[in-house]
Design an enzyme around this catalytic site. Sequence first.
Site: not given
Ligand SMILES: Nc1nc2c(ncn2[C@@H]2O[C@H](COP(=O)(O)OP(=O)(O)OP(=O)(O)O)[C@@H](O)[C@H]2O)c(=O)[nH]1
Length: 144
Positions: A24
């Site tokens: 973020q």
């Molecule tokens: N379909 C799918 N959804 C995913 C995948 N990886 C993450 N998500 C979904 O994407 C959303 C965000 O995932 P996070 O892991 O919270 O994303 P992040 O990049 O860590 O976010 P920040 O920590 O805020 O940067 C969640 O609802 C996950 O379930 C994937 O490989 N496939």
Amino acid sequence: MGQNVASIPLDKKTLFKFWDVGGQESLRGLWREYFTHLHGIIFVVDSTDRKRLEECRDALLDVVTDEEIEGVPVLMMANKQDVEDHLEVQDVKELFNPIAEHLGARDSRVLPMSAIKGEGVKEAVEWLGVRVVRNKQSRAPRLK
Ligand SMILES: Nc1nc2c(ncn2[C@@H]2O[C@H](COP(=O)(O)OP(=O)(O)OP(=O)(O)O)[C@@H](O)[C@H]2O)c(=O)[nH]1
Ligand SMILES: [Mg+2]
């Protein structure tokens, strides 16, 4: 807040420690705190979010052009490849080309991934492992 730490053994002699730092905007200022001590970067992008990919690229370009990041291997993961409407790795590569140009082919790579299916993780650790071990002299390991 994204400060999760996980360890993955690469082989009998090498333990990889990962810090999951949040992407973020409000948290990006904290990335800098890791620069002196890191040995590699895995940058995970959402391949379904075309609008934000340019912003992702710019944020990463800001990192890799910092002098403390010199010689650090950077792996970009084109995540969510399981979602039907996703950008192909080739398209993500094109978008992130300024990063590759800055780092050179040896130290940068874009790989497909699906975190949900667990696909691409092994390849990521392998790619980074080779490079981190190769940099043992220039960027010494932290034995802890
Ligand atoms: N379909 C799918 N959804 C995913 C995948 N990886 C993450 N998500 C979904 O994407 C959303 C965000 O995932 P996070 O892991 O919270 O994303 P992040 O990049 O860590 O976010 P920040 O920590 O805020 O940067 C969640 O609802 C996950 O379930 C994937 O490989 N496939
Ligand atoms: Mg996160």
